[in-house]
Write an enzyme that holds these catalytic residues in place. Sequence first.
Site, PDB file in Angstrom:
ATOM      1  N   CYS A  45       8.001 -19.968  -9.486  1.00 42.26           N
ATOM      2  CA  CYS A  45       9.453 -20.011  -9.271  1.00 42.26           C
ATOM      3  C   CYS A  45      10.128 -18.736  -9.776  1.00 42.26           C
ATOM      4  O   CYS A  45      11.071 -18.232  -9.168  1.00 42.26           O
ATOM      5  CB  CYS A  45      10.076 -21.193 -10.008  1.00 42.26           C
TER       6      CYS A  45
HETATM    7  C1  BEZ Z   1       5.364 -22.613 -10.715  1.00 48.94           C
HETATM    8  O1  BEZ Z   1       6.487 -22.377 -10.315  1.00 48.94           O
HETATM    9  O2  BEZ Z   1       4.619 -21.725 -11.094  1.00 48.94           O
HETATM   10  C2  BEZ Z   1       4.826 -24.015 -10.734  1.00 48.94           C
HETATM   11  C3  BEZ Z   1       5.691 -25.088 -10.859  1.00 48.94           C
HETATM   12  C4  BEZ Z   1       5.166 -26.369 -10.916  1.00 48.94           C
HETATM   13  C5  BEZ Z   1       3.807 -26.563 -10.822  1.00 48.94           C
HETATM   14  C6  BEZ Z   1       2.945 -25.482 -10.656  1.00 48.94           C
HETATM   15  C7  BEZ Z   1       3.461 -24.190 -10.615  1.00 48.94           C
END
Ligand code: BEZ
Length: 211
Positions: A45
């Site tokens: 994200c």
């Molecule tokens: C991420 O944004 O890296 C992420 C968010 C939730 C689960 C796995 C990765």
Amino acid sequence: MTIRLGDIAPDFTQDSTDGKINFYDYAGDSWVILFSHPKDFTPVCTTELGYMAGLKPEFDKRGVKVLGLSVDGLGDHEKWADDIKQTQGNSLNFPLVADHDKTVAGLYDMIHPNANDTLTVRSVFVIDGNKKVRLILTYPASTGRNFDEILRVVDSLQLTDKHKVATPVNWQDGGKCIIVPALSNDDAKKLFPGGWDEQRPYLRVVDQPGA
Ligand code: BEZ
């Protein structure tokens, strides 16, 4: 609630990094990209938000407002914004909705319980100036989205709203288009006086109008 293409995007009022936001007031008569994130302080994200901040001038040019969302609170969003700036080199330049009570996640069906019963999936909604939903994408948490592709779809939607064409596989702005099948050859002659390449009666390839 299930949202489908052509539906009117639901309105909401929620906290955001730019203060309380009412979706319809924010949108006005502009197009909007609304996209969700599973959680604050997550690596994928962080890269997505930084990239989107860099791409925002391209959305501005097309009259498209950008609105991110994550189900954490405003305090976390504000701390995370510092991390995004420091690690991605771009400051958040659009509001990030703090959907702490999951109001928006519920309205837009962003929680898919068989994937994860608390976190939102990576949803993208492209909403036009009449609040109509024009594109829906759903990605899993582990896979970052391709925001250049979302820009490409906006270009296609805005072009095909204006002209009687559709865009073929992997089309990019300025590329060849297809005359919509519903248009007769007689009418097509008026709209495309330069002619077209008729590969089949239903496959009429034409230069991009206005390019
Ligand atoms: C991420 O944004 O890296 C992420 C968010 C939730 C689960 C796995 C990765």
